[in-house]
Design an enzyme around this catalytic site. Structure first.
Site, PDB file in Angstrom:
ATOM      1  N   GLU A  78     -27.251  -2.257 -18.325  1.00  0.00           N
ATOM      2  CA  GLU A  78     -28.195  -1.402 -17.739  1.00  0.00           C
ATOM      3  C   GLU A  78     -29.408  -1.362 -18.480  1.00  0.00           C
ATOM      4  OE1 GLU A  78     -26.522   2.785 -17.111  1.00  0.00           O
ATOM      5  OE2 GLU A  78     -28.075   3.195 -18.514  1.00  0.00           O
ATOM      6  N   LYS A  88     -17.237  -0.152 -20.006  1.00  0.00           N
ATOM      7  CA  LYS A  88     -18.380   0.936 -19.887  1.00  0.00           C
ATOM      8  C   LYS A  88     -19.494   0.640 -20.796  1.00  0.00           C
ATOM      9  CE  LYS A  88     -20.854   4.301 -18.200  1.00  0.00           C
ATOM     10  NZ  LYS A  88     -21.415   5.189 -19.274  1.00  0.00           N
TER      11      LYS A  88
END
Lengths: 337, 337, 337, 337
Positions: A192, A185
């Protein structure tokens, strides 16, 4: 199955809703009692304290925490202190994976499993489902499978994932031992940052495509625009980001959101341009540095956020001081941008 | 309507197929006569020379060029020399938008319209449709509307774009005067470089998540890995990229393709890591520099490609030479990576 | 005064020589007994073991360690175990300042002072003197003042530093409590990476100033060189770096060394371009990340070193795989660079 | 010898002074007649117009221009129009080397030589001498040799450059044909940006070495500082930059200036941190892009300047808009930095 959820902020509350919708029983707790009351109205079992929260869980207890990274560690300790061997603590927040590795080792001594779940999907997860990146012992992860399956988006409509494809096509994945979920993550968020910055920089260039129409001072402190004839375009940013959504190589969900935001207000006047970062981008860079992996794009994206927070100011003052010292250059006053 | 297509490479040939499928008449030409013959078999009208190509076009002639940037300018001149006022030359290649601005001015004198069409979609465009970014005079762009509508993907299934939303939701957009199409496509590709690099860097970090398992020399030339216990993960790259496709914030078409490539071969053994760049990334940076817009992410992505082509080698030799000069540091030999 | 030196590599041996030249008594130890013997011949007191080394030191014992970062911590522990309250351990190596903070706390419990000394000057320090950045308790640092004064370059010839200017004009500085010395040295090296890279990149650009003379393929995978007439210069790199040494804004010691290296061999054929990094650049970046300070230049310099070690290869393979997937682009084979 | 100087700003006026000191005759002109009058008082021959300026020059006329890049081209044309074959125009400003290449070709047709001289040394040049990077035809450059020798710093005191070492050890160098001088100066300044930024970033990190003492909000929008115990240093920036000047690897003239500036005011309160760039950094990047040479450090330094001018604001607003769209993240208000 039954699952406890602690932390009923944006993410936690929506996850409870999605779980209950699919028939799971949710025991919920938050320091904000109004949040608990709201969830109870929707069908959850409320708890007024951490103790009550743990007490209401059936064995083996499964306590899912959705809390700010800064306090997660402390709360994991408190919850674990109330638990018994065979119980499971799940950290679904944006915690540092180092903590997951350490916590798992600590809890393992007491026979408690620690499962770290990186959760992506933001405020849209309730509707779209959450992408789940999971780390932890096999047995505990298997025990939670139906919970993960509910929270995840499920397979694409019409697709029929082959048996041996595992759970990834359904939007959740057991990535490895404790820490692996938050590690994956973390890198997800690092990526991102980079993807977001790529769009933002490009759109900023589009916005300046009319620079040749603007007046430009001709002094020694201003670099002249050589060919103003090539910068005469007034680009319609909402339309361009919209058209890119259809068949272009850079189509993405972040582009969808960007087009939507620009459609709402092409000037984005409600924002000041002060961009927060919440840890994962930093940790991704540290992992890159530790392992000697070059990450110039991801670091540029992170550092731009730092700059947006004003943190390059002293460095910039130093540059101006040097320019004054060697060349007598005086800073130009800020003009209305 | 009728449209001429010159340049029957990967892109041009597929565009002709998509146009003919939708009922347009295509006159085609390529220096490779076999390519022409192939298209003729599929229903196109072939031409054996540039002259024949132009001659077979009905007035107002519409000649679409899909050629390498390096030769497009010369061919536009040749085509335009055979044309008459009212005719239209369309450049759908990855040409520099400066050339479009200049060409348009030159052709306008002769009454010929120059339309520049940035075309994204790659080898998938035949099936998915192409995202079209268009620059040029209003009338010429309007004249070509049905061609654009055919080439573009069209509206999303089930969507019903509002009347005032223009053509963007259908995947094509008139971005401004001549040059605006290639400008927008240029920035599109600049963004593409950044987005690609963000994924590549992140996945490279995932790949090194097991660095703590590797032996590490303990000498003054090697930075020690401080906490090997945090780098013990063997991440399944195909599974992780697959799971990210489902509900995560970084879902995108490029991620879909990446997951597909890794599923095919997680080691990507067929590639050497020598990444070409075909112009737009460079031009995007130049536009950023001209207009004073910071683009650290897009430039990092471009420079990594240059490095992958071996172009940082002399700079690196200089660094080693400096290290030797001040510290007596001797380069470590290359080990099997 | 008397000082013990452990670790007789490049740095340690020269420091002993400089100290003895100025009348200090040096007790020396190294696992390589030949190194010890060499120093003894030059007038040092040798020790055959760690125990003997410590035993030969007069109280309060001052043991200076010049060892690779990877083993320093362990040796500090061993030395400290043999010491008594009031003794001083000095770490002059390129250790992580975190370790200094932790070690100092540990040793303080036993009444032993830990002094961390960042040492710059490389192989030239014997002649020029070493720039010393010092962290540690006031008393211990004061006790070592004459040692620092000897190792440092001293004031510039003809200069007469004012009384209140402290020791900085003499080339050594007490920067703060334990850890501050290595912290400042760490940042020093982070800056060093950036400065070195700035020269290296610029000189690499000069080297390519004749790019317009080279042939260039005209295919879709190669970006055309727009204006070859502007890249017709054969720049004499040794002469240019030499001229910059005289009156330019970028004059520096690193430039002196660079000019010297290029004069020796303008092609730097003896180097492969595989640039090591020895920790401080990484730690500097981590400090920047921890404290939210943008460091795009320092990180770019570090990541280029990682790339030079081959660590971007998998990322680059991913880029090639994506390019193949969306555009059918095939990697160009490596040509003789 | 006689030389004409046009443009009596900071640089031009000092160069005239240095030339006259060494016995050269200077004819001077500036649109500001007060500047001319000032120089005349110091012994120069003044001119009240461009025509008079050229008329007062002895043949072959040597007219040196020190003007802002934005107007140099126009003035070169005007001067050349008044000249005759054999005359020489020298551009000593920070002009784009492209212009030098083009101007030289244009003037060559009329038999006039164009010499481009990159000039480094800033306001210190009068005293230290200027580093001169020269491009142009051999004969013209040779003709000006005594002028260059006077302006340059000369050989280092005590040094005795070997005969075959050319002029570089004296601080001036004929780098190649017209354009080569400005090309080398351009890259010089590109490097300068990188070196300056390396210092600025590093010192900014030093400044934040006490971050662990500051309070830090614990919310989801703020990345927690993991180990505040490692950020407890109050670094004395003037002292540290001073100590680095003595024997460290990063000693340089820019560091000397930086230490001086920080000694004057450690907070640099007189600067706002709005850093200008005057062209060469941009052009250096464009040359790197044209020739495919990676320049991540030089570009990061340039882009930071753009950001300091507020040009990243829209990009940052886009990032905040995306964060709001996917995560409901609301921008934190700006706090007093």
């Amino acid at each position: 199955m039954q699952i406890g959820m602690m932390g009923l902020g944006r993410m936690g509350a929506n996850m409870v809703r999605r779980l209950m919708r699919d028939g799971h029983e949710c025991v919920v707790y938050d320091i904000n009692s109004a949040s608990v009351a709201g969830m109870v109205k929707d069908g959850a079992i409320g708890a007024a304290s951490l103790e009550e929260f743990v007490a209401k869980l059936a064995k083996p207890r499964c306590a899912w925490l959705m809390l700010p990274a800064a306090i997660t560690g402390r709360i994991v300790d408190q919850v674990a202190a109330l638990m018994e061997p065979g119980d499971i603590v799940i950290d679904g927040g944006n915690s540092y994976y180092h903590d997951a590795v350490d916590q798992a080792a600590k809890l393992a001594v007491k026979g408690i499993s620690f499962v770290d779940v990186g959760t992506s999907g933001g405020v849209w997860g309730l509707e779209r489902g959450y992408c789940l990146m999971i780390g932890g012992p096999d047995e505990a992860v298997k025990h939670l499978d139906t919970v993960f399956a509910t929270l995840a988006p499920g397979a694409d409509p019409g697709s029929n994932p082959p048996k041996d494809a595992g759970t990834a096509p359904y939007g959740y994945l057991h990535c490895g031992p404790s820490g692996a979920g938050h590690f994956v993550k973390m890198v997800h968020n690092g990526i991102e940052y980079g993807v977001m910055a790529a769009y933002a920089e490009g759109i900023n260039i589009l916005k300046s495509a009319n620079a040749g129409k603007r007046d430009r001072t001709a002094d020694a402190e201003t670099s002249p625009l050589e060919n103003p004839q090539y910068y005469q375009f007034d680009i319609d940013l909402p339309a361009v980001t919209e058209v890119w959504r259809h068949g272009s190589v850079i189509g993405s969900w972040l582009l969808d959101l960007t087009a939507g935001a620009l459609k709402g207000d092409p000037t984005l006047a409600q924002y000041g341009g002060r961009v927060s970062d919440s840890g994962e981008g930093r940790w991704t860079l540290k992992a890159a540095i530790d392992t000697g992996v070059p990450a110039p794009v991801l670091s540029s994206a992170l550092f731009d956020r730092f700059s947006s927070q004003g943190e390059s100011q002293f460095a910039d003052k130093l540059l101006s001081a040097m320019r004054y010292a060697f060349g007598g250059h005086v800073e130009k006053p800020k003009t209305g941008a």
